[in-house]
Write a protein that holds these residues in place. Structure first.
Motif, short mmCIF file in Angstrom:
data_model
loop_
_atom_site.label_atom_id
_atom_site.label_comp_id
_atom_site.label_asym_id
_atom_site.label_seq_id
_atom_site.Cartn_x
_atom_site.Cartn_y
_atom_site.Cartn_z
N ARG A 127 107.77 28.49 79.44
CA ARG A 127 107.58 27.81 78.14
C ARG A 127 106.11 27.53 77.88
N LEU A 128 105.40 27.06 78.92
CA LEU A 128 103.99 26.70 78.74
C LEU A 128 103.12 27.93 78.49
N LEU A 129 103.54 29.07 79.05
CA LEU A 129 102.71 30.27 78.96
C LEU A 129 103.08 31.19 77.80
N SER A 130 104.28 31.01 77.28
CA SER A 130 104.75 31.95 76.25
C SER A 130 103.82 31.91 75.03
N PRO A 131 103.26 33.06 74.62
CA PRO A 131 102.30 33.08 73.51
C PRO A 131 102.89 32.49 72.24
N LYS A 132 104.21 32.63 72.07
CA LYS A 132 104.77 32.14 70.80
C LYS A 132 104.80 30.60 70.72
N ASN A 133 104.64 29.94 71.85
CA ASN A 133 104.67 28.46 71.82
C ASN A 133 103.32 27.82 71.52
N HIS A 134 102.25 28.61 71.55
CA HIS A 134 100.92 28.11 71.16
C HIS A 134 100.55 26.79 71.83
N VAL A 135 100.74 26.72 73.13
CA VAL A 135 100.42 25.47 73.85
C VAL A 135 98.89 25.31 73.93
N VAL A 184 86.28 22.90 73.82
CA VAL A 184 86.94 24.01 73.13
C VAL A 184 88.44 23.87 73.35
N THR A 185 89.21 23.99 72.26
CA THR A 185 90.67 23.97 72.39
C THR A 185 91.22 25.29 71.88
N ILE A 186 91.95 25.98 72.76
CA ILE A 186 92.57 27.26 72.37
C ILE A 186 94.08 27.17 72.62
N CYS A 187 94.83 27.99 71.92
CA CYS A 187 96.28 27.97 72.14
C CYS A 187 96.77 29.33 72.62
N GLU A 188 95.85 30.09 73.20
CA GLU A 188 96.21 31.36 73.85
C GLU A 188 95.67 31.29 75.28
N GLY A 189 95.86 32.34 76.02
CA GLY A 189 95.33 32.33 77.38
C GLY A 189 94.95 33.73 77.81
N LYS A 190 94.18 34.39 76.94
CA LYS A 190 93.81 35.77 77.25
C LYS A 190 92.71 35.80 78.30
N PHE A 191 92.61 36.94 78.99
CA PHE A 191 91.64 37.12 80.07
C PHE A 191 90.23 36.71 79.62
N HIS A 192 89.59 35.80 80.37
CA HIS A 192 88.21 35.37 80.11
C HIS A 192 88.00 34.95 78.65
N ARG A 210 88.77 23.02 82.71
CA ARG A 210 89.95 22.73 81.90
C ARG A 210 90.31 21.24 82.02
N LEU A 211 90.51 20.61 80.86
CA LEU A 211 90.80 19.17 80.82
C LEU A 211 92.26 18.89 80.52
N SER A 212 92.92 19.80 79.80
CA SER A 212 94.33 19.53 79.47
C SER A 212 95.12 20.81 79.28
N LEU A 213 96.42 20.64 79.47
CA LEU A 213 97.37 21.74 79.28
C LEU A 213 98.53 21.11 78.52
N GLY A 214 98.70 21.50 77.26
CA GLY A 214 99.68 20.79 76.42
C GLY A 214 99.32 19.32 76.41
N LYS A 215 100.33 18.47 76.67
CA LYS A 215 100.06 17.02 76.64
C LYS A 215 99.59 16.48 78.00
N LEU A 216 99.52 17.35 78.98
CA LEU A 216 99.12 16.91 80.32
C LEU A 216 97.60 16.91 80.45
N LYS A 217 97.06 15.75 80.86
CA LYS A 217 95.60 15.64 80.99
C LYS A 217 95.19 15.59 82.46
N LEU A 218 94.04 16.18 82.74
CA LEU A 218 93.51 16.11 84.11
C LEU A 218 93.21 14.66 84.48
N ASP A 219 93.68 14.25 85.64
CA ASP A 219 93.35 12.92 86.17
C ASP A 219 91.93 13.04 86.73
N GLU A 220 90.99 12.40 86.01
CA GLU A 220 89.57 12.57 86.37
C GLU A 220 89.22 11.89 87.70
#
Ligand code: URA
Length: 241
Positions: A127-135, A184-192, A210-220
């Protein structure tokens, strides 16, 4: 009510960190395993770990179907499960979860750092990686050279790379100079992807975190190379992503 199907007791114990199936058989033989207060003699005994009470050597087993770990990946470590020459994110776990088949959700370049999610939950990963979900994924980025409004507009419009045009993304400039800093915020995950987007704007990425993935934030508070299991709240945030 959880309607998870019953499973073999040896499989449940093994995936909960009680060793190999062989180790678990020894525990059963030694009379250390009980289900609902009754001693278990058979490694193939069927239990529903969400319903039945399992105790091992007097301790109640709290069964988790999946494991979710956030790691602050350091530079120099590869985000794959195995590698012949480089240290992987799985190596950093020091064998602690070797009873689970953990894998990183998506890739971060070897020279990038920050949030990486490790799990054995294939459905969530998909779900997190699927391109159609634009995470959305947000990165802290440093580049050599100035950033300005033209860059922000180009990111918002979508940038033509060699093989595709990126979806609209956000560039938030923190500081512009010989070295510039931004989010920078992107909703794809293409190579580099971010490196290539910056390159298309005439800049080289010199730091990528990387600071976040969807609603999950890195614990600094996690030092580079450190990791911890997600809290229930964090798991729920991810599941609603
Ligand atoms: N963009 C990149 O260029 N590299 C990454 O690792 C992630 C996003």
């Amino acid at each position: 009510m959880n309607t998870q199907k019953p499973q073999r007791i040896d499989k449940i114990l093994s995936s909960s960190g009680y060793g190999s199936r062989k180790d678990v058989k020894k525990l059963i033989k030694a009379g250390q395993v009980f289900v609902n207060g009754n001693i278990v003699n058979d490694a193939g005994f069927q239990v529903n770990p969400f319903v039945d009470q399992i105790t091992v050597a007097g301790e109640e087993l709290i069964f988790h179907e999946h494991v979710y770990i956030m790691m602050n990946k350091p530079e120099g470590v590869v985000s794959s499960t195995r590698d012949n020459k480089d240290v992987t994110v799985i190596d950093l776990l020091d064998g602690e979860y070797s009873h689970r088949k953990l894998f990183p959700v998506g890739r971060l370049d070897k020279d990038a750092q920050g949030l990486i999610l490790l799990t054995d939950d294939g459905k969530l990963a998909h779900r997190l990686l699927s391109p159609k979900n634009h995470v959305e994924k947000t990165y802290y980025v440093e580049v050599d050279g100035k950033l300005d409004e033209a860059d922000t507009n180009a990111f918002a419009k979508g940038i033509q790379l060699e093989d595709f045009v990126t979806l609209p993304s956000k560039l938030h400039i923190l500081e512009s100079g010989n070295i510039s800093r931004c989010y920078v915020t992107i909703c794809e995950g293409k190579f580099h992807q971010i490196k290539r987007m910056m390159k298309a704007r005439g800049k080289n990425v010199i730091l990528l975190k990387r600071l976040s993935l969807g609603k999950l934030k890195l614990d600094e508070s996690l030092e580079p190379g450190r990791w911890r299991e997600l809290t229930e709240d964090e798991i729920n945030l991810l599941l609603e992503t």
